[in-house]
Write a protein that holds these residues in place. Structure first.
Motif, PDB file in Angstrom:
ATOM      1  N   ASP A 353      -2.968 -49.871   9.880  1.00 32.77           N
ATOM      2  CA  ASP A 353      -2.272 -50.887   9.083  1.00 32.77           C
ATOM      3  C   ASP A 353      -1.073 -51.459   9.827  1.00 32.77           C
ATOM      4  O   ASP A 353      -0.794 -52.666   9.742  1.00 32.77           O
ATOM      5  CB  ASP A 353      -1.824 -50.288   7.750  1.00 32.77           C
ATOM      6  N   LEU A 354      -0.352 -50.611  10.555  1.00 40.14           N
ATOM      7  CA  LEU A 354       0.826 -51.083  11.280  1.00 40.14           C
ATOM      8  C   LEU A 354       0.446 -52.164  12.287  1.00 40.14           C
ATOM      9  O   LEU A 354       1.044 -53.250  12.310  1.00 40.14           O
ATOM     10  CB  LEU A 354       1.498 -49.916  12.015  1.00 40.14           C
ATOM     11  N   VAL A 355      -0.538 -51.888  13.121  1.00 38.41           N
ATOM     12  CA  VAL A 355      -0.900 -52.829  14.175  1.00 38.41           C
ATOM     13  C   VAL A 355      -1.468 -54.127  13.586  1.00 38.41           C
ATOM     14  O   VAL A 355      -1.163 -55.223  14.072  1.00 38.41           O
ATOM     15  CB  VAL A 355      -1.896 -52.173  15.146  1.00 38.41           C
ATOM     16  N   HIS A 356      -2.265 -54.026  12.543  1.00 45.73           N
ATOM     17  CA  HIS A 356      -2.843 -55.243  11.966  1.00 45.73           C
ATOM     18  C   HIS A 356      -1.817 -56.038  11.162  1.00 45.73           C
ATOM     19  O   HIS A 356      -1.762 -57.265  11.248  1.00 45.73           O
ATOM     20  CB  HIS A 356      -4.063 -54.891  11.118  1.00 45.73           C
ATOM     21  N   ASN A 357      -0.974 -55.349  10.383  1.00 42.33           N
ATOM     22  CA  ASN A 357       0.057 -56.063   9.618  1.00 42.33           C
ATOM     23  C   ASN A 357       1.107 -56.699  10.521  1.00 42.33           C
ATOM     24  O   ASN A 357       1.683 -57.739  10.183  1.00 42.33           O
ATOM     25  CB  ASN A 357       0.754 -55.113   8.643  1.00 42.33           C
ATOM     26  N   ALA A 358       1.356 -56.091  11.669  1.00 44.96           N
ATOM     27  CA  ALA A 358       2.347 -56.652  12.583  1.00 44.96           C
ATOM     28  C   ALA A 358       1.901 -57.977  13.159  1.00 44.96           C
ATOM     29  O   ALA A 358       2.734 -58.771  13.626  1.00 44.96           O
ATOM     30  CB  ALA A 358       2.622 -55.663  13.717  1.00 44.96           C
ATOM     31  N   GLY A 359       0.598 -58.250  13.110  1.00 42.23           N
ATOM     32  CA  GLY A 359       0.116 -59.527  13.606  1.00 42.23           C
ATOM     33  C   GLY A 359      -0.265 -60.491  12.498  1.00 42.23           C
ATOM     34  O   GLY A 359       0.146 -61.643  12.480  1.00 42.23           O
ATOM     35  N   ASP A 360      -1.036 -60.006  11.529  1.00 39.83           N
ATOM     36  CA  ASP A 360      -1.670 -60.859  10.525  1.00 39.83           C
ATOM     37  C   ASP A 360      -0.952 -60.756   9.187  1.00 39.83           C
ATOM     38  O   ASP A 360      -1.161 -59.810   8.433  1.00 39.83           O
ATOM     39  CB  ASP A 360      -3.139 -60.449  10.388  1.00 39.83           C
ATOM     40  N   ALA A 361      -0.096 -61.724   8.876  1.00 36.15           N
ATOM     41  CA  ALA A 361       0.642 -61.705   7.612  1.00 36.15           C
ATOM     42  C   ALA A 361      -0.236 -62.063   6.418  1.00 36.15           C
ATOM     43  O   ALA A 361       0.132 -61.789   5.278  1.00 36.15           O
ATOM     44  CB  ALA A 361       1.821 -62.659   7.692  1.00 36.15           C
ATOM     45  N   TYR A 363      -2.981 -60.732   5.558  1.00 35.59           N
ATOM     46  CA  TYR A 363      -3.717 -59.588   5.020  1.00 35.59           C
ATOM     47  C   TYR A 363      -2.970 -58.964   3.845  1.00 35.59           C
ATOM     48  O   TYR A 363      -3.479 -58.879   2.733  1.00 35.59           O
ATOM     49  CB  TYR A 363      -3.963 -58.580   6.143  1.00 35.59           C
ATOM     50  N   GLN A 364      -1.725 -58.515   4.049  1.00 36.16           N
ATOM     51  CA  GLN A 364      -0.962 -57.891   2.969  1.00 36.16           C
ATOM     52  C   GLN A 364       0.340 -58.630   2.668  1.00 36.16           C
ATOM     53  O   GLN A 364       1.169 -58.125   1.920  1.00 36.16           O
ATOM     54  CB  GLN A 364      -0.656 -56.432   3.330  1.00 36.16           C
ATOM     55  N   GLY A 365       0.523 -59.809   3.230  1.00 37.10           N
ATOM     56  CA  GLY A 365       1.673 -60.609   2.877  1.00 37.10           C
ATOM     57  C   GLY A 365       2.828 -60.493   3.862  1.00 37.10           C
ATOM     58  O   GLY A 365       2.890 -59.617   4.713  1.00 37.10           O
ATOM     59  N   GLU A 366       3.781 -61.424   3.710  1.00 36.93           N
ATOM     60  CA  GLU A 366       4.897 -61.527   4.644  1.00 36.93           C
ATOM     61  C   GLU A 366       5.801 -60.293   4.589  1.00 36.93           C
ATOM     62  O   GLU A 366       6.343 -59.866   5.621  1.00 36.93           O
ATOM     63  CB  GLU A 366       5.708 -62.785   4.333  1.00 36.93           C
ATOM     64  N   ARG A 368       4.987 -57.072   4.013  1.00 39.35           N
ATOM     65  CA  ARG A 368       4.381 -56.008   4.807  1.00 39.35           C
ATOM     66  C   ARG A 368       4.367 -56.369   6.290  1.00 39.35           C
ATOM     67  O   ARG A 368       4.487 -55.486   7.163  1.00 39.35           O
ATOM     68  CB  ARG A 368       2.958 -55.722   4.322  1.00 39.35           C
ATOM     69  N   HIS A 369       4.219 -57.640   6.591  1.00 40.56           N
ATOM     70  CA  HIS A 369       4.259 -58.090   7.985  1.00 40.56           C
ATOM     71  C   HIS A 369       5.614 -57.783   8.613  1.00 40.56           C
ATOM     72  O   HIS A 369       5.695 -57.235   9.729  1.00 40.56           O
ATOM     73  CB  HIS A 369       3.971 -59.598   8.046  1.00 40.56           C
ATOM     74  N   ARG A 370       6.675 -58.087   7.915  1.00 42.35           N
ATOM     75  CA  ARG A 370       8.015 -57.850   8.469  1.00 42.35           C
ATOM     76  C   ARG A 370       8.335 -56.352   8.529  1.00 42.35           C
ATOM     77  O   ARG A 370       9.008 -55.892   9.460  1.00 42.35           O
ATOM     78  CB  ARG A 370       9.060 -58.611   7.654  1.00 42.35           C
ATOM     79  N   ILE A 371       7.866 -55.599   7.556  1.00 40.96           N
ATOM     80  CA  ILE A 371       8.025 -54.150   7.616  1.00 40.96           C
ATOM     81  C   ILE A 371       7.322 -53.592   8.857  1.00 40.96           C
ATOM     82  O   ILE A 371       7.858 -52.735   9.584  1.00 40.96           O
ATOM     83  CB  ILE A 371       7.458 -53.493   6.343  1.00 40.96           C
ATOM     84  N   ALA A 372       6.098 -54.076   9.101  1.00 46.73           N
ATOM     85  CA  ALA A 372       5.339 -53.602  10.261  1.00 46.73           C
ATOM     86  C   ALA A 372       6.046 -53.968  11.560  1.00 46.73           C
ATOM     87  O   ALA A 372       6.082 -53.158  12.500  1.00 46.73           O
ATOM     88  CB  ALA A 372       3.925 -54.188  10.232  1.00 46.73           C
ATOM     89  N   ARG A 373       6.608 -55.162  11.639  1.00 48.63           N
ATOM     90  CA  ARG A 373       7.341 -55.550  12.849  1.00 48.63           C
ATOM     91  C   ARG A 373       8.546 -54.635  13.064  1.00 48.63           C
ATOM     92  O   ARG A 373       8.866 -54.257  14.198  1.00 48.63           O
ATOM     93  CB  ARG A 373       7.764 -57.009  12.759  1.00 48.63           C
ATOM     94  N   ALA A 374       9.227 -54.272  11.990  1.00 50.31           N
ATOM     95  CA  ALA A 374      10.376 -53.378  12.121  1.00 50.31           C
ATOM     96  C   ALA A 374       9.923 -51.992  12.592  1.00 50.31           C
ATOM     97  O   ALA A 374      10.560 -51.376  13.463  1.00 50.31           O
ATOM     98  CB  ALA A 374      11.114 -53.270  10.783  1.00 50.31           C
TER      99      ALA A 374
END
Length: 397
Positions: A353-361, A363-366, A368-374
């Motif tokens: 989930d981390l690797v996919h959310n860090a790229g594709d917002a 999937y689980q929204g902005e 989760r995307h920003r959480i993954a980037r952090a």
């Protein structure tokens, strides 16, 4: 199946000549314990079947401890680095080296071929073309009977003490367990990978891209080929992905032109999922590898979990033989393996989930995307976070 066939006898019947089955066979054989490996396919198919594979440090250590490393481990040492392209910028993530010499970048077909050669060369009984496998007396009685048909269609039977089901998620072993015995725990990640094998040399052992259009990966498969991965919606079909689109999408996500666009030899869609069946045994039938659990390929742990199962079961059988039939380790097989399985399922779910959310917002929204980037940034900036990731990658957690 006819019951008037001649019956062979052995200690363990191993169903499936994949990594788990062949490793188990070699471990048992190295301790003088007789076994028979039954495989539905022919040898050429088994040895050429393309599968990903990186032996982690724990798996490499296992082969060394059993005296098999020099004979079965191929490939090259794993580099202690994960190479990423993040928004078009190359950012290697250095891992903490372990003290045991690291793992090996070893595709499964290389390991399988070596395991077959060693097992057969040491006198192991490996029977290809074994079809219509069925079991009797698995749950009660000391001597299960395994029936099958050989390559000529003749009915065969083997009397044994234990059966090891190593025939994967769609094999006969797990389906032989009566309804109501096993509990299936499953999680679907909500996206698939398009996996492509192409004649394109890899510049790095690993290269993964985090991009708003989704994850992409390139992993070397020998000096002249690579396995590519593209995240795509779960309802995708292969006709959606002609070759030109595959190459265009890879270039978009990696943010640079491909070094070459070589011939594509295979392509398939793999829905990402996690599955655990519990318990991993029933009577004298024991489930190993994909027959008991599946992790998403992002974690690179499927083969290593299978190797762990094989060693735990091999040690249990050896203990049973050398300690007057003591069943304590056999009784502990399922809980011992499941502790390891759930630990690495937790890692696989987090990392996937981390690797996919860090790229594709999308999937689980902005959020989760920003959480993954952090979280991803923390792996570069925090020694503690990096050490934990390194422990999981090496299989030493």
């Amino acid at each position: 199946m006819p019951t008037d066939t001649s019956t062979d006898t052995t200690t363990v019947v191993i169903v499936g000549a994949g990594v788990a089955g062949l490793t188990l066979g070699n471990l048992l054989l190295s301790k003088g314990i007789d076994c028979v490996v039954l495989e539905k396919r022919d040898r050429a198919y088994v040895e050429q079947r393309q599968r990903a594979g990186a032996l982690d440090t724990r798996a490499s250590r296992m082969f060394r401890e059993w005296g098999l490393a020099d004979r079965v481990i191929g490939g090259v040492p794993l580099e202690p680095v994960l190479n990423f392209r993040i928004d078009g910028e190359t950012r290697p993530l250095a891992l903490v080296p372990d003290d045991e010499g690291g793992g090996r970048f070893c595709p499964q077909q290389v390991l399988v071929r070596n395991l077959v050669d060693v097992f057969v060369g040491d006198g192991g009984d490996l029977r290809f073309g074994a079809d219509d496998v069925s079991f009797e007396n698995i749950a009660d009685g000391p001597s299960p009977l395994v029936r099958y048909r050989d390559g000529t269609g003749s009915a065969k039977a083997i009397r044994c003490e234990f059966v090891a089901g190593c025939d994967g998620d769609r094999g006969v072993s797990r389906t032989a367990v009566p309804d109501g015995i096993l509990t299936r725990h499953a999680h679907a990640y909500g996206y698939s990978w398009l996996t492509v094998l192409a004649e394109v040399p890899a510049r790095h052992q690993t290269m993964m891209a985090l991009h708003p259009r989704g994850f992409a990966g390139q992993f070397g498969r020998g000096p002249h080929a690579s396995r590519f991965y593209l995240q795509c919606p779960p309802d995708s079909t292969l006709p959606d992905w002609p070759e030109e689109r595959i190459w265009d999408e890879l270039e978009t996500r990696f943010g640079e032109p491909m070094a070459s666009r070589g011939p594509i030899s295979s392509a398939q869609l793999v829905p990402l999922r996690s599955v655990v069946h519990s318990p991993m045994s029933h009577g004298r039938l024991y489930l190993l590898g994909d027959a008991a659990h599946i992790v998403p390929p992002m974690s690179a742990k499927g083969m290593n979990l299978a190797l762990y199962d094989a060693e735990v079961f091999a040690r249990a059988v050896v203990h049973h033989r050398t300690h007057d039939g003591d069943t304590s380790l056999l009784d502990a097989y399922s809980p011992t393996c499941l502790r390891n399985v759930w630990n690495y399922q937790a890692f696989a779910a987090w990392w996937t989930d981390l690797v996919h959310n860090a790229g594709d917002a999308s999937y689980q929204g902005e959020f989760r995307h920003r959480i993954a980037r952090a979280e991803f940034a923390r792996l570069y900036e925090s020694g503690t976070a990096n050490r934990l990731l390194s422990e999981f990658m090496s299989g030493l957690n």
